[in-house]
Design an enzyme around this catalytic site. Structure first.
Site, PDB file in Angstrom:
ATOM      1  N   HIS A 261       0.858  -1.186   0.000  1.00 47.01           N
ATOM      2  CA  HIS A 261       0.000   0.000   0.000  1.00 47.01           C
ATOM      3  C   HIS A 261       0.886   1.224   0.000  1.00 47.01           C
ATOM      4  CE1 HIS A 261      -3.235   2.766   1.096  1.00 47.01           C
ATOM      5  NE2 HIS A 261      -4.058   1.800   0.736  1.00 47.01           N
ATOM      6  N   ASP A 315      -7.926  -5.232  -0.148  1.00 44.76           N
ATOM      7  CA  ASP A 315      -8.403  -6.126  -1.212  1.00 44.76           C
ATOM      8  C   ASP A 315      -8.110  -7.596  -0.944  1.00 44.76           C
ATOM      9  OD1 ASP A 315      -7.718  -3.420  -3.148  1.00 44.76           O
ATOM     10  OD2 ASP A 315      -9.639  -4.466  -3.297  1.00 44.76           O
TER      11      ASP A 315
HETATM   12  C1  SDX Z   1      -6.259   0.004  -2.966  1.00 49.69           C
HETATM   13  O1  SDX Z   1      -4.439   4.462  -2.035  1.00 49.69           O
HETATM   14  C2  SDX Z   1      -5.433   3.887  -1.427  1.00 49.69           C
HETATM   15  O2  SDX Z   1      -5.882   4.263  -0.378  1.00 49.69           O
HETATM   16  C3  SDX Z   1      -6.005   2.706  -2.193  1.00 49.69           C
HETATM   17  C4  SDX Z   1      -7.042   1.853  -1.441  1.00 49.69           C
HETATM   18  C5  SDX Z   1      -8.314   2.599  -1.200  1.00 49.69           C
HETATM   19  O3  SDX Z   1      -9.015   2.292  -0.226  1.00 49.69           O
HETATM   20  O4  SDX Z   1      -8.670   3.439  -2.052  1.00 49.69           O
HETATM   21  O5  SDX Z   1      -6.482   1.431  -0.210  1.00 49.69           O
HETATM   22  C6  SDX Z   1      -7.428   0.613  -2.267  1.00 49.69           C
HETATM   23  O6  SDX Z   1      -5.963   0.387  -4.062  1.00 49.69           O
HETATM   24  C7  SDX Z   1      -5.471  -1.030  -2.235  1.00 49.69           C
HETATM   25  C8  SDX Z   1      -4.247  -1.533  -3.078  1.00 49.69           C
HETATM   26  C9  SDX Z   1      -4.784  -2.667  -4.014  1.00 49.69           C
HETATM   27  N1  SDX Z   1      -3.704  -3.014  -4.981  1.00 49.69           N
HETATM   28  C10 SDX Z   1      -3.039  -4.173  -4.875  1.00 49.69           C
HETATM   29  O7  SDX Z   1      -3.192  -4.984  -3.961  1.00 49.69           O
HETATM   30  C11 SDX Z   1      -2.060  -4.419  -6.023  1.00 49.69           C
HETATM   31  C12 SDX Z   1      -0.723  -4.904  -5.474  1.00 49.69           C
HETATM   32  N2  SDX Z   1      -0.078  -3.787  -4.707  1.00 49.69           N
HETATM   33  C13 SDX Z   1       0.791  -2.968  -5.421  1.00 49.69           C
HETATM   34  O8  SDX Z   1       0.721  -2.847  -6.769  1.00 49.69           O
HETATM   35  C14 SDX Z   1       1.355  -1.791  -4.645  1.00 49.69           C
HETATM   36  O9  SDX Z   1       1.605  -2.207  -3.359  1.00 49.69           O
HETATM   37  C15 SDX Z   1       0.541  -0.515  -4.627  1.00 49.69           C
HETATM   38  C16 SDX Z   1       0.235  -0.035  -6.007  1.00 49.69           C
HETATM   39  C17 SDX Z   1      -0.714  -0.713  -3.877  1.00 49.69           C
HETATM   40  C18 SDX Z   1       1.371   0.540  -3.912  1.00 49.69           C
HETATM   41  O10 SDX Z   1       2.557   0.609  -4.599  1.00 49.69           O
HETATM   42  P1  SDX Z   1       3.633   1.765  -4.359  1.00 49.69           P
HETATM   43  O11 SDX Z   1       3.421   2.461  -3.070  1.00 49.69           O
HETATM   44  O12 SDX Z   1       3.703   2.580  -5.592  1.00 49.69           O
HETATM   45  O13 SDX Z   1       4.919   0.909  -4.141  1.00 49.69           O
HETATM   46  P2  SDX Z   1       5.966   0.576  -5.277  1.00 49.69           P
HETATM   47  O14 SDX Z   1       5.244  -0.013  -6.451  1.00 49.69           O
HETATM   48  O15 SDX Z   1       6.814   1.774  -5.481  1.00 49.69           O
HETATM   49  O16 SDX Z   1       6.803  -0.601  -4.590  1.00 49.69           O
HETATM   50  C19 SDX Z   1       7.755  -0.299  -3.558  1.00 49.69           C
HETATM   51  C20 SDX Z   1       8.523  -1.591  -3.342  1.00 49.69           C
HETATM   52  C21 SDX Z   1       9.008  -2.199  -4.661  1.00 49.69           C
HETATM   53  O17 SDX Z   1      10.136  -2.991  -4.356  1.00 49.69           O
HETATM   54  P3  SDX Z   1      11.631  -2.339  -4.638  1.00 49.69           P
HETATM   55  O18 SDX Z   1      11.655  -1.983  -6.120  1.00 49.69           O
HETATM   56  O19 SDX Z   1      11.714  -1.122  -3.733  1.00 49.69           O
HETATM   57  O20 SDX Z   1      12.583  -3.454  -4.253  1.00 49.69           O
HETATM   58  O21 SDX Z   1       7.619  -2.565  -2.790  1.00 49.69           O
HETATM   59  C22 SDX Z   1       7.453  -3.635  -3.693  1.00 49.69           C
HETATM   60  C23 SDX Z   1       7.883  -3.125  -5.055  1.00 49.69           C
HETATM   61  O22 SDX Z   1       8.329  -4.194  -5.869  1.00 49.69           O
HETATM   62  N3  SDX Z   1       6.015  -3.962  -3.707  1.00 49.69           N
HETATM   63  C24 SDX Z   1       5.539  -5.207  -3.811  1.00 49.69           C
HETATM   64  C25 SDX Z   1       4.165  -5.079  -3.746  1.00 49.69           C
HETATM   65  N4  SDX Z   1       3.836  -3.782  -3.613  1.00 49.69           N
HETATM   66  C26 SDX Z   1       4.997  -3.103  -3.587  1.00 49.69           C
HETATM   67  N5  SDX Z   1       6.183  -6.385  -3.945  1.00 49.69           N
HETATM   68  C27 SDX Z   1       5.385  -7.490  -4.028  1.00 49.69           C
HETATM   69  N6  SDX Z   1       4.043  -7.443  -3.977  1.00 49.69           N
HETATM   70  C28 SDX Z   1       3.389  -6.263  -3.827  1.00 49.69           C
HETATM   71  N7  SDX Z   1       2.061  -6.236  -3.786  1.00 49.69           N
END
Ligand code: SDX
Length: 379
Positions: A261, A315
């Site tokens: 998140h 989710d």
């Molecule tokens: C919702 O914003 C809100 O409030 C949204 C929400 C709401 O109520 O409206 O809460 C609802 O959208 C919940 C999120 C649902 N999405 C998912 O579950 C999809 C999977 N999650 C990700 O895609 C991700 O965690 C995000 C998009 C939710 C947040 O991503 P960020 O903050 O942009 O983080 P990032 O992509 O920059 O990642 C940072 C690091 C990376 O690793 P490094 O490159 O630093 O080594 O964290 C890792 C990413 O690879 N990472 C994950 C991950 N999420 C981040 N690694 C594995 N699995 C994941 N899910």
């Protein structure tokens, strides 16, 4: 004008002043108008919580009864909208159908009398009332049936489940579904809410604002993740496969759906409540093996990625609850939208008071002084 530092995805950049909700990502706290999500999930209803979010106060008994009555009265949709939806391809995604039908509401109610409080209230009531009806109508029509008419003797959540399945839901199911709507109603400046705010800032009609937000919520990184979680659990298939699955994702840096998140760096408090609702559902309506896989998955992801602040989000368990309720998997995100209309409307109303169109700037990375090259000279 001083250009600030560029932040990808506007991470950490305040985009507005707001008193609607508050999130503490380090402590895992979520409050709506200062009231904790745990207390609202336990004691309130989705309609009462919507009133709180949009008008900023808990309604009196009379105010709540009047609000509920108005929503009941406006649940029906115009036959022209229904006939338009009959032309939608059955195989189209319900979020696309919802976005189109939400925008179509503007054809009947737009008027854009935004300075008139009565118009604001009408738009709030109509959108809260009609969005569930349109989701249920699309579901019935893609199965070749006529839409099921709303029932005024059922509350908001029971009526939606009735229109969806054409049978009165078990009261416990309806109550659990209502709590799910409360949990999904609002979450500060997430992508779809920001979309709603930007659209609202141009003073367009609220139906276009909601259509913008629906289109944004549909993405798999945002609202669409709940569908992806179930498909992921199906692919994993057993508790034994969880660890190898996670290790492969970590090795390939694949995102694991339902985790991570932008704000929460601990378990999303909504995921904790939803996990409890899932357990209650399975106790009362039969166990679901996917739950065992999900619990193991959460344990291994926490072990492997907890140090990076990656934990279960809203989710992760919501799909298990909706699946147990017999809601089709491609309706999970429309259900999220039904709830989030409440938060989007609260921010729409707050933006009208802010009354400043969004127009950020950029850091230009292109060139200058280029010449136009005639097409015959291009390689
Ligand atoms: C919702 O914003 C809100 O409030 C949204 C929400 C709401 O109520 O409206 O809460 C609802 O959208 C919940 C999120 C649902 N999405 C998912 O579950 C999809 C999977 N999650 C990700 O895609 C991700 O965690 C995000 C998009 C939710 C947040 O991503 P960020 O903050 O942009 O983080 P990032 O992509 O920059 O990642 C940072 C690091 C990376 O690793 P490094 O490159 O630093 O080594 O964290 C890792 C990413 O690879 N990472 C994950 C991950 N999420 C981040 N690694 C594995 N699995 C994941 N899910």
């Amino acid at each position: 004008m001083v250009v600030g530092e560029f932040k990808p995805g506007l991470e950490g950049v305040p985009a507005t002043l707001s008193s609607i909700s508050f999130v503490d990502g380090q402590k895992g706290l979520l409050e709506y108008r200062g009231i904790s999500i745990e207390e609202l999930a336990l004691k309130s209803s989705f309609v009462e919580t919507s009133y709180l979010l949009i008008w900023g106060v808990l309604p009196t008994k009379e105010e709540l009864e009047a609000f509920e009555h108005e929503i009941r009265y406006h649940r029906r949709i115009k036959y022209r909208i229904r006939d338009m939806m009959k032309c939608f391809p059955e195989r189209g995604h319900p979020m696309d159908a919802l976005q189109a039908s939400a925008a179509a509401l503007g054809l009947f109610y737009s008027r854009r009398a935004l300075a008139n409080p009565a118009y604001i209230r009408e738009a709030v009531v109509r959108l809260l009332a009609k969005i569930p009806t349109m989701v249920a109508a699309f579901q019935q029509m893609r199965r070749g049936n006529d839409p099921v008419r709303p029932r005024d003797d059922l509350n908001y959540s029971a009526n939606f489940l009735y229109m969806l399945n054409e049978r009165e839901p078990d009261p416990l199911l309806a109550n659990i579904f209502d709590i799910c709507l409360t949990l999904h109603a609002e979450h500060t400046i997430n992508a779809s809410t920001f979309s709603a705010m930007v659209t609202a800032s141009t003073l367009t009609d609220p139906y276009g604002v909601i259509a913008s937000a629906v289109g944004t919520l549909a993405g798999p990184l945002h609202g669409g993740a709940n569908e992806e979680v179930i498909e992921m659990l199906e692919r994993i298939g057993s508790v034994e496969n969880v660890r190898p699955f996670v290790e492969k994702c970590v090795e390939n840096k694949d995102k694991i759906m339902g985790f991570g998140h932008r704000v929460y760096k601990v378990k999303d408090p909504r995921a904790t409540i939803l996990q409890g609702l899932a357990e209650k559902l399975f106790e009362n309506f039969g166990h679901d093996d996917y739950y065992d896989i999900a619990v193991k998955l959460e344990e291994v992801v926490e072990e492997k990625l907890g140090h990076k602040g990656i934990y279960a989000n809203v989710d992760f368990y919501s799909g298990l609850v909706y699946r147990k309720m017999g809601i089709p998997i491609d309706l999970f995100t429309p259900v999220f939208a039904i709830a989030r209309v409440s938060g989007w409307l609260a921010h729409w109303k707050e933006q009208l008071e802010a009354n400043r169109i969004y127009r950020p700037t950029q850091i230009y990375t292109g060139t200058h002084g280029e010449s136009y090259i005639p097409i015959e000279q291009r390689s």
